[in-house]
Scaffold this motif. Structure first.
Motif, PDB file in Angstrom:
ATOM      1  N   VAL A  63       0.813  -1.223   0.000  1.00  0.00           N
ATOM      2  CA  VAL A  63       0.000   0.000   0.000  1.00  0.00           C
ATOM      3  C   VAL A  63       0.846   1.272   0.000  1.00  0.00           C
ATOM      4  O   VAL A  63       0.622   2.165  -0.835  1.00  0.00           O
ATOM      5  CB  VAL A  63      -0.985  -0.008   1.198  1.00  0.00           C
ATOM      6  N   LYS A  67       0.342   3.495  -3.482  1.00  0.00           N
ATOM      7  CA  LYS A  67      -0.486   4.700  -3.408  1.00  0.00           C
ATOM      8  C   LYS A  67       0.246   5.960  -3.860  1.00  0.00           C
ATOM      9  O   LYS A  67      -0.373   6.985  -4.123  1.00  0.00           O
ATOM     10  CB  LYS A  67      -1.041   4.882  -1.995  1.00  0.00           C
ATOM     11  N   ARG A  68       1.565   5.896  -3.973  1.00  0.00           N
ATOM     12  CA  ARG A  68       2.322   7.025  -4.533  1.00  0.00           C
ATOM     13  C   ARG A  68       1.969   7.239  -5.988  1.00  0.00           C
ATOM     14  O   ARG A  68       2.011   8.372  -6.488  1.00  0.00           O
ATOM     15  CB  ARG A  68       3.820   6.759  -4.404  1.00  0.00           C
ATOM     16  N   THR A  70      -0.991   5.581  -7.535  1.00  0.00           N
ATOM     17  CA  THR A  70      -2.433   5.556  -7.760  1.00  0.00           C
ATOM     18  C   THR A  70      -3.159   6.713  -7.070  1.00  0.00           C
ATOM     19  O   THR A  70      -4.303   7.013  -7.416  1.00  0.00           O
ATOM     20  CB  THR A  70      -3.025   4.231  -7.245  1.00  0.00           C
ATOM     21  N   LYS A  71      -2.507   7.330  -6.064  1.00  0.00           N
ATOM     22  CA  LYS A  71      -3.127   8.406  -5.276  1.00  0.00           C
ATOM     23  C   LYS A  71      -4.374   7.925  -4.537  1.00  0.00           C
ATOM     24  O   LYS A  71      -5.225   8.710  -4.135  1.00  0.00           O
ATOM     25  CB  LYS A  71      -3.491   9.612  -6.162  1.00  0.00           C
ATOM     26  N   ASN A  72      -4.470   6.630  -4.368  1.00  0.00           N
ATOM     27  CA  ASN A  72      -5.586   6.027  -3.645  1.00  0.00           C
ATOM     28  C   ASN A  72      -5.095   5.620  -2.267  1.00  0.00           C
ATOM     29  O   ASN A  72      -4.109   4.888  -2.149  1.00  0.00           O
ATOM     30  CB  ASN A  72      -6.098   4.791  -4.406  1.00  0.00           C
ATOM     31  N   PRO A  73      -5.739   6.097  -1.190  1.00  0.00           N
ATOM     32  CA  PRO A  73      -5.270   5.746   0.164  1.00  0.00           C
ATOM     33  C   PRO A  73      -5.289   4.253   0.450  1.00  0.00           C
ATOM     34  O   PRO A  73      -4.604   3.790   1.353  1.00  0.00           O
ATOM     35  CB  PRO A  73      -6.240   6.501   1.083  1.00  0.00           C
ATOM     36  N   ARG A  74      -6.064   3.488  -0.326  1.00  0.00           N
ATOM     37  CA  ARG A  74      -6.077   2.029  -0.163  1.00  0.00           C
ATOM     38  C   ARG A  74      -4.943   1.363  -0.937  1.00  0.00           C
ATOM     39  O   ARG A  74      -4.749   0.175  -0.833  1.00  0.00           O
ATOM     40  CB  ARG A  74      -7.409   1.450  -0.661  1.00  0.00           C
ATOM     41  N   GLY A  75      -4.218   2.122  -1.724  1.00  0.00           N
ATOM     42  CA  GLY A  75      -3.205   1.547  -2.604  1.00  0.00           C
ATOM     43  C   GLY A  75      -3.839   1.176  -3.926  1.00  0.00           C
ATOM     44  O   GLY A  75      -3.697   1.879  -4.925  1.00  0.00           O
ATOM     45  N   SER A  77      -7.647   0.035  -5.759  1.00  0.00           N
ATOM     46  CA  SER A  77      -9.085   0.085  -5.504  1.00  0.00           C
ATOM     47  C   SER A  77      -9.580  -1.311  -5.141  1.00  0.00           C
ATOM     48  O   SER A  77      -8.910  -2.320  -5.401  1.00  0.00           O
ATOM     49  CB  SER A  77      -9.829   0.611  -6.731  1.00  0.00           C
ATOM     50  N   GLU A 237     -11.404   8.085   0.854  1.00  0.00           N
ATOM     51  CA  GLU A 237     -10.932   9.138  -0.029  1.00  0.00           C
ATOM     52  C   GLU A 237     -11.481  10.493   0.402  1.00  0.00           C
ATOM     53  O   GLU A 237     -10.789  11.501   0.339  1.00  0.00           O
ATOM     54  CB  GLU A 237     -11.346   8.826  -1.473  1.00  0.00           C
ATOM     55  N   THR A 240      -9.477  11.648   3.317  1.00  0.00           N
ATOM     56  CA  THR A 240      -8.162  12.116   2.882  1.00  0.00           C
ATOM     57  C   THR A 240      -8.249  13.494   2.244  1.00  0.00           C
ATOM     58  O   THR A 240      -7.439  14.375   2.508  1.00  0.00           O
ATOM     59  CB  THR A 240      -7.557  11.116   1.882  1.00  0.00           C
TER      60      THR A 240
END
Length: 259
Positions: A63, A67-68, A70-75, A77, A237, A240
């Motif tokens: 993760v 996430k760096r 994808t910018k998704n806090p879950r890593g 989706s 999200e 965040t």
């Protein structure tokens, strides 16, 4: 959410194999580790341990790295995780089919064809399929539970959670139906068929290849469904984004005071 639910039935059938055919294979193998006898059901413990380790590795290593980008806090989706897990199920069945083919080959070479005869192979031969299944479960089971809860309408969270249990129940029902149906359709005699009482005379490897095909078709169906699925707002999200907006406002306020 219903099309996504339908695509979870075949993966749930895969989960049912852990406590059925995987253990049945183990009963025909050498279960000793040195002088210590192991129960055939120990293969299920390998799946569980692998799943727990995979969850930790994903949360602590994958993760933060993913996430760096994808910018998704879950890593990843939830549907991406499910898709990767479904692809792992294909690998699980391929590994299981190849392992069973080797087990049957060794049984024929040593003339081990009796019903309760032990094939001279260690039970650790089943480790590849058990480890892959543990990795797949870490991706599929957890993401399914999170998906059905997060994506359910606010007033229907309990119904969303029940989808997970529904999938597991239908998966076990389908597993029994497929096993009995395939056994009847492929049985030619008492000593010929894919699934017989005597596993050393059966062809479980063919059955695993059949499951491989089902998983490939299910993966294709899932990719089609996921392409047209529109996510509900993700609470993680939103949280965040709120934190980022709050930080920006604080920075703006500090700059104003300094000016």
């Amino acid at each position: 959410m219903l099309p996504v639910l339908i695509t979870t039935f075949i993966p749930s059938v895969m989960y049912a194999q852990i406590n059925t055919l995987f253990v049945k294979q183990g009963t025909t193998l050498d279960t000793k580790m040195g002088s210590l006898p192991l129960p055939p059901a120990c293969i299920t413990a390998v799946v569980t341990i692998t799943m727990l380790i995979s969850l930790v590795v994903y949360d602590r290593c994958v993760v933060p790295l993913v996430k760096r980008y994808t910018k998704n806090p879950r890593g990843l989706s939830l549907m991406q995780r499910m898709g990767i897990g479904y692809a792992c199920h294909v690998l699980v069945m391929v590994a299981a089919a190849l392992t069973e083919r080797r087990r049957l080959s060794v049984a024929r070479e040593h003339g081990v064809v009796a019903k309760d005869a032990i094939v001279p192979l260690t039970i650790f031969t089943l480790l590849p399929q058990a480890i892959l299944m543990g990795i797949a479960d870490a991706l599929v089971l957890v993401s399914q539970l999170e998906f059905f809860y997060d994506q359910a309408p606010d007033g229907m969270k309990s119904l969303g959670s029940s989808y997970y249990s529904t999938s597991m129940g239908i998966g076990n029902l389908l597993s029994s139906f497929l096993l009995s149906t395939v056994a009847q359709l492929t049985k030619k005699s008492e000593t010929q068929g894919w699934i017989l009482d005597n596993l050393n005379l059966s062809h479980i490897d063919y059955y695993y290849w059949f499951f491989t095909g089902l998983n490939v078709l299910n993966l294709i169906a899932f990719l089609i469904v996921s392409k047209f699925y529109v996510y509900k707002a993700d609470p993680m999200e939103l949280k965040t984004n709120d934190m980022q907006q709050g930080t920006e406002m604080e920075d703006t306020a500090v700059l104003s005071v300094e000016k």
